[in-house]
Motif scaffolding. Structure first.
Motif, mmCIF file in Angstrom:
data_model
loop_
_atom_site.group_PDB
_atom_site.id
_atom_site.type_symbol
_atom_site.label_atom_id
_atom_site.label_comp_id
_atom_site.label_asym_id
_atom_site.label_seq_id
_atom_site.Cartn_x
_atom_site.Cartn_y
_atom_site.Cartn_z
ATOM 1 N N PRO A 17 0.582 -0.944 -0.066
ATOM 2 C CA PRO A 17 0.133 -0.033 -0.218
ATOM 3 C C PRO A 17 0.715 1.005 0.003
ATOM 4 O O PRO A 17 2.002 1.468 0.324
ATOM 5 N N THR A 18 0.605 2.549 -0.563
ATOM 6 C CA THR A 18 0.523 4.026 -0.284
ATOM 7 C C THR A 18 -0.458 4.534 -0.217
ATOM 8 O O THR A 18 -1.289 4.538 -0.408
ATOM 9 N N ARG A 19 -0.303 6.029 1.087
ATOM 10 C CA ARG A 19 -1.419 6.531 0.972
ATOM 11 C C ARG A 19 -0.895 7.483 0.664
ATOM 12 O O ARG A 19 0.222 8.672 0.288
ATOM 13 N N ILE A 20 -1.728 8.138 -0.132
ATOM 14 C CA ILE A 20 -1.540 9.813 -1.000
ATOM 15 C C ILE A 20 -2.523 10.770 -0.732
ATOM 16 O O ILE A 20 -3.949 10.421 -0.834
ATOM 17 N N GLU A 21 -1.965 12.380 0.038
ATOM 18 C CA GLU A 21 -2.779 13.667 0.270
ATOM 19 C C GLU A 21 -3.888 13.150 -0.524
ATOM 20 O O GLU A 21 -3.459 13.834 -2.102
ATOM 21 N N VAL A 22 -5.209 13.194 -0.811
ATOM 22 C CA VAL A 22 -6.420 13.818 -1.761
ATOM 23 C C VAL A 22 -5.760 15.646 -2.473
ATOM 24 O O VAL A 22 -6.114 15.547 -3.077
ATOM 25 N N VAL A 98 -8.110 21.222 -11.512
ATOM 26 C CA VAL A 98 -9.411 20.883 -10.661
ATOM 27 C C VAL A 98 -8.367 20.304 -10.287
ATOM 28 O O VAL A 98 -7.150 19.161 -9.731
ATOM 29 N N ARG A 99 -8.899 20.538 -8.374
ATOM 30 C CA ARG A 99 -8.300 19.486 -7.565
ATOM 31 C C ARG A 99 -9.567 18.427 -7.197
ATOM 32 O O ARG A 99 -10.448 19.295 -6.984
ATOM 33 N N PHE A 100 -9.131 18.059 -5.903
ATOM 34 C CA PHE A 100 -10.093 16.813 -5.406
ATOM 35 C C PHE A 100 -10.243 17.298 -3.736
ATOM 36 O O PHE A 100 -9.362 17.257 -3.478
ATOM 37 N N THR A 101 -11.459 15.998 -3.629
ATOM 38 C CA THR A 101 -11.668 16.068 -1.950
ATOM 39 C C THR A 101 -12.121 14.947 -1.846
ATOM 40 O O THR A 101 -12.720 14.283 -2.903
ATOM 41 N N LYS A 106 -8.301 12.635 4.478
ATOM 42 C CA LYS A 106 -7.439 13.130 3.828
ATOM 43 C C LYS A 106 -7.015 12.574 3.095
ATOM 44 O O LYS A 106 -6.304 13.315 2.426
ATOM 45 N N THR A 107 -6.764 11.176 2.790
ATOM 46 C CA THR A 107 -5.805 10.379 2.386
ATOM 47 C C THR A 107 -6.377 8.805 1.108
ATOM 48 O O THR A 107 -7.785 8.944 1.893
ATOM 49 N N LEU A 108 -5.998 8.182 1.144
ATOM 50 C CA LEU A 108 -6.776 7.862 -0.046
ATOM 51 C C LEU A 108 -5.182 6.294 0.223
ATOM 52 O O LEU A 108 -4.330 6.667 -0.229
ATOM 53 N N LEU A 109 -5.546 4.926 -0.260
ATOM 54 C CA LEU A 109 -4.869 4.004 0.225
ATOM 55 C C LEU A 109 -5.227 2.813 -0.981
ATOM 56 O O LEU A 109 -5.872 2.558 -1.690
#
Length: 199
Positions: A17-22, A98-101, A106-109
């Motif tokens: 896994p890696t976590r990414i800031e939305v 375009v930016r997202f939420t 706040k993070t995606l796996l």
């Protein structure tokens, strides 16, 4: 040698896994009102069976504006002529950043398909570089089906190999936060960097 397919039981425990800031995700879009755009059956990590009962959409995002520009504007609309890229003016002047939420997080796996994590799956960077999407789409479907915890895939940008791109699954809850027109200065800087001429 061709890439291996994700045979059930052969990969699930190997996914790293890696976590990414939305907030770090971005797209360059000509249609910001329709974002996020969920594709299926067309691009690299799309669902190969968009008509199936368990079909899913994928939204492609980037780690930087340079990766987004290389992946969308140049790759989709550019033509290499006489030592440089020619891109239609509208593709440069009508883009929005375009930016997202996501609600409640706040993070995606993401399943990491880069570096050592990719090699541990028995794969190589052909997953990100091949023009044949059948194997990468099979992996997208297998990862999506392996566990609901996976929000998508991180992979190396084919168009700018020192940057990351992200294929975000529709179930992630990704939604548009804001869209801002790409500024003329930004367009000029990107065109200079990538040897692009508006036509």
């Amino acid at each position: 040698m061709s890439l291996r397919l994700p045979d059930p039981g052969s990969f699930e425990d190997l996914i790293r896994p890696t976590r990414i800031e939305v907030a770090s995700l971005m797209r360059l879009s000509r249609h910001p009102a329709a974002e996020p755009y969920w594709s299926a059956g067309v691009y690299r990590f799309d669902d190969p069976d968009p008509g199936g009962a368990d079909a899913f959409g994928t939204c492609y995002t980037a780690s930087t504006i340079e990766v987004a520009f290389a992946e969308s504007v140049i790759h989709e609309c550019g033509r290499f002529v006489r030592g440089g890229y020619e891109v239609p003016v509208a593709e440069l002047t009508e883009r929005s950043v375009v930016r997202f939420t996501c609600d409640r997080r706040k993070t995606l796996l993401l399943a990491d398909m880069t570096g050592a994590a990719l090699k541990a799956l028995g794969l190589n960077n052909d997953i990100s570089a091949s023009a044949d999407y059948r194997v990468s789409q099979a992996w997208a479907r297998a990862i999506h089906g392996a566990s609901a915890r996976w929000d998508g895939v991180r992979y190396v940008s084919r168009q700018m190999y020192n940057g990351f791109a992200y294929a975000i699954f529709e179930r992630s809850g990704l939604r548009k936060l804001r869209a801002e027109k790409l500024k003329a200065r930004q367009v000029d800087d990107l065109c200079d960097r990538f040897n692009v001429t508006a036509v």
